[in-house]
Enzyme design. Sequence first.
Site, short mmCIF file in Angstrom:
data_model
loop_
_atom_site.label_atom_id
_atom_site.label_comp_id
_atom_site.label_asym_id
_atom_site.label_seq_id
_atom_site.Cartn_x
_atom_site.Cartn_y
_atom_site.Cartn_z
N GLU A 1 0.72 -1.18 -0.11
CA GLU A 1 0.00 0.03 0.17
C GLU A 1 1.03 1.20 -0.05
OE1 GLU A 1 -3.84 -0.43 2.49
OE2 GLU A 1 -2.59 -2.03 3.21
N SER B 1 -6.56 -2.70 1.74
CA SER B 1 -6.76 -2.23 0.35
C SER B 1 -7.11 -3.33 -0.67
CB SER B 1 -5.57 -1.38 -0.30
OG SER B 1 -5.35 -0.43 0.45
N TYR C 1 -9.63 2.80 -5.32
CA TYR C 1 -8.72 4.29 -5.54
C TYR C 1 -8.92 4.71 -7.14
CZ TYR C 1 -7.02 2.47 -1.31
OH TYR C 1 -6.93 2.04 -0.02
N ASP D 1 -15.92 -1.33 9.00
CA ASP D 1 -16.57 -1.77 7.94
C ASP D 1 -17.67 -2.71 8.20
OD1 ASP D 1 -14.91 0.12 6.58
OD2 ASP D 1 -13.54 -1.47 5.57
N GLY E 1 -7.61 5.52 4.96
CA GLY E 1 -7.24 6.33 3.92
C GLY E 1 -7.57 7.69 3.95
#
Length: 324
Positions: free
Chosen positions: A16, A162, A232, A273, A291
């Site tokens: 990442e 990610s 992203y 999440d 992020g």
Amino acid sequence: MEKPRILLLAGGRSQEHEVSLWSAEGVLAHMPFPTDLAVIAKDGRWLLGERAQEALRAKEAPTGDHPFPPPLDWDRYQVVFPLLHGPFGEDGTVQGFLELLGKPYVGAGVAASALCLDKDLSKRVLAQAGIPVVPWVALYRGERPFIPFDPPYFVKPANTGSSIGVARVEDYAHLEAALAEAFRYDPKAVVEKALLGVRELEVGVLGNVRGEASPVGEVRYQAPFYDYETKYTPGRAELLIPAPLDPGTQETVQELALKAYRVLGIRGMARVDFFLVGEEIYLNEINTIPGFTPTSMYPRLFAAAGVPYPELLRRLVELALSPV
């Protein structure tokens, strides 16, 4: 009180690396305190000063200049902001070094960082605390897989973020290849039951011990799952803030996020999440360094709560300096 000077750490040795540099650009653009940047290259060596700025502009630093520990005047900084996603940054390693220095830092401590990055260990603690999680098994490299639930599965490295190394597996015949991919990134993998009809929800938490929850957001996308490119690439996913939920469901998600935050001993910040399947809620995972990229949910969630980006960063720095 004089404005504290911040040292922002970005880059890192994990997969990442680029995400961290994207996040650093956002934080530097909104940080209300004087801030210096240090970039850890992919080879583990550090870049300082203008060399760090060059890496930020390039969004990649394959090699660095200084071996660890770098020649920094640590007394110059009142707070360190580790913005290092994944292993060697979000797993307690950098946090342990900063503890040895006696230097305040933004975010979770050593134990909480390590626990939350490990998808297997965090699920064990959450399940023991009565927080619903998706059925899973953990496997180490070389072990023969036995999965006590039917496919489809999600196969993941235990200690990455990610969606790196993650695969959706529709039948048992493809499990071995997915595990081989996961083991490229970590010697331990988790195999989770893939739920059908899932809505993906995210909530931010801000605070020490007793955090406060943001509104709940929802992520929608067309890809088979929320993979790296979808996360992203601008326009690939739709972020709904607040999520279209009934008040009872939103409150339950926020309460579960705050309970998990406290159970795992997190400080500073986290993005929690969830999966929503019908009326059933499952905690998916917790990110202790969420992020801060242009497509990231965490700063948007708090902006919707009336906490703009610079104020969010100010509060994170103040939390790093607070004993409770």
